[in-house]
Design an enzyme around this catalytic site. Structure first.
Site, short mmCIF file in Angstrom:
data_model
loop_
_atom_site.label_atom_id
_atom_site.label_comp_id
_atom_site.label_asym_id
_atom_site.label_seq_id
_atom_site.Cartn_x
_atom_site.Cartn_y
_atom_site.Cartn_z
N ARG A 56 48.20 44.03 29.41
CA ARG A 56 46.85 43.42 29.47
C ARG A 56 46.66 42.63 28.19
NH1 ARG A 56 45.74 44.98 25.01
NH2 ARG A 56 43.62 44.24 25.35
N ASP A 104 39.49 35.67 26.47
CA ASP A 104 40.26 35.54 27.71
C ASP A 104 40.19 34.12 28.24
OD1 ASP A 104 39.45 38.53 27.56
OD2 ASP A 104 41.25 38.34 28.80
N GLN A 137 40.12 50.17 25.32
CA GLN A 137 41.19 49.43 24.63
C GLN A 137 41.03 49.53 23.11
OE1 GLN A 137 39.41 48.30 27.17
NE2 GLN A 137 40.54 46.92 28.52
N ALA A 147 44.96 38.59 27.18
CA ALA A 147 45.20 37.26 27.76
C ALA A 147 46.60 36.68 27.45
CB ALA A 147 44.09 36.31 27.33
N ARG A 177 44.69 38.99 38.27
CA ARG A 177 43.47 39.09 37.44
C ARG A 177 42.87 37.68 37.31
NH1 ARG A 177 43.49 42.67 32.23
NH2 ARG A 177 41.36 42.97 32.92
N ASN A 201 35.13 37.12 27.10
CA ASN A 201 35.96 38.16 26.49
C ASN A 201 35.49 39.51 27.02
OD1 ASN A 201 38.09 38.92 24.64
ND2 ASN A 201 36.50 39.77 23.32
N LYS A 202 36.15 40.55 26.58
CA LYS A 202 35.88 41.91 27.07
C LYS A 202 34.39 42.24 27.12
CE LYS A 202 38.17 44.24 28.37
NZ LYS A 202 38.31 44.23 29.86
#
Ligand code: MRU
Length: 353
Positions: free
Chosen positions: A53, A242, A201, A55, A96, A252-253
């Protein structure tokens, strides 16, 4: 499957003997296990299930997956091989939706494949291009790190969210690459890593890799971002991305937007570090698909259930941070500053791409 104890000088994803070798990130931090794949469908599964995982790491994994698909193809003409690659590309692409690096990696390999003549030549070309992309990822991260390091000072405490480290790339990292380069430039920095629920993460990967590499890192629950900023525990923030669109909106996350908003509230600079392969000059912010993940990631932690049965869950994997909350976008071509529409376009100008 191999188990390792020595975790120094590792690559998150690598091409070895016509196989793709990756660290199984679902097992971290408890076990450091490498998995080997010789079928592109296995690589697609690995991306889908977060074995790999981050990007840039999924961009290179997609490229390696397509290289495997070329080796697997029984096509005897260029057209047959390209047709097999188109089918594999679609399967890999659908794993994804948010990180643009995946589409970027797949497109690069398709273009390389189309430039070849015979199936044998195409196979050689795509394997060599995918390996080159992996090597370049490390170089790009190191350059980005140097470019970003000038924004950080001796004795800074830097907050980061999710994992934008060696584990999210082939090696070195983007946001954590900037932190590494800052330390390598002789500045003493500390790090605060958010836990990054729901799949952690931050605690499983960022805390793991920074602690392993000898950083002074403290882990906080996501809910302590405001406390840490209000109490002067943080000077700066750096996160990965990402996808960044040409207007400077950063995907992003999930939780990044909250961190950026809180940083603005407290006058703390908020930086994003990402390679040009994360910048999508074609899409508009409103067109970017935010991946929605399964509810069980929220109703439990690991195997332990932490919510009532049959509860409705909303589990977006990413969010969007608007440009007005971002102090700078660190890339391998320099640091883009507001107004982003202009500064991002400049990064792609000839002589600078
Ligand atoms: O769901 P993940 O773990 O793939 O999400 C990763 C992130 O959001 C990272 O911050 C991003 O990919 C940048 S990685 C250099």
């Amino acid at each position: 499957m191999t188990e390792h104890n020595d975790i120094s000088s590792l690559k998150t994803v690598e091409w070895k003997d016509n196989k793709v070798v990756m660290i199984d990130q679902t097992k971290l931090p408890n076990q450091l296990i490498f998995v080997e794949y010789d079928d592109f469908n296995q690589v697609a599964d690995a991306i889908r299930t977060l074995v790999v995982r981050g990007a840039p790491a999924i961009g290179v994994s997609g490229a390696f997956g397509l290289a495997l698909a070329a080796l697997q193809s029984k096509g005897t003409t260029k057209d047959e091989l390209i047709s097999d690659l188109e089918k594999a590309k679609q399967i890999l692409f659908e794993t994804r939706p948010t990180a643009v690096n995946l589409a970027w990696g797949l497109e690069k390999i398709m273009n390389t494949a189309k430039s070849g003549d015979s199936p044998q030549q195409i196979k050689e070309l795509v394997v060599s291009e995918a390996k080159k992309m992996a090597d370049e990822d490390i170089e790009i991260n190191k350059t980005m790190g140097k470019n970003g390091s000038i924004l950080f000072d001796d004795n800074d405490t830097i907050m980061t969210h999710c994992n934008a480290g060696a584990l999210a790339t082939v090696a070195y990292g983007t946001a954590l690459g900037v932190i590494r380069a800052t330390k390598e430039s002789g500045k003493n920095v500390k790090v605060i890593a958010t836990e990054t629920r729901p799949i952690q993460q931050g605690s499983r990967l960022t805390a793991f890799e920074l602690k392993h590499d000898g950083f002074d890192v403290s882990l906080i629950p996501d809910t302590a971002v405001g406390y840490s900023m209000a109490n002067g525990l943080v000077n700066k923030v750096v996160v990965g991305a990402d996808r960044i669109v040409k207007t400077g909106h950063v995907f992003n996350k999930i939780g990044t937007y909250q961190v950026a908003t809180m940083a603005k509230q407290h006058g703390i600079p908020f930086y994003v570090a990402a390679p040009l392969s994360t910048i999508d000059m074609k899409s508009k912010a409103e067109d970017v698909i935010i991946e929605m993940r399964k509810g069980s990631e929220v109703t439990g932690i690991g195997d332990k259930k932490t919510a009532p049965d049959d509860i409705n869950v909303i589990n977006p994997a990413f969010d969007m941070t608007p440009p007005e909350l971002i102090s700078g976008i660190i890339t391998e071509k320099g640091v883009a500053q507001p107004p982003y529409e202009e500064s991002i376009a400049k990064l792609f100008e000839s002589g600078n791409s």
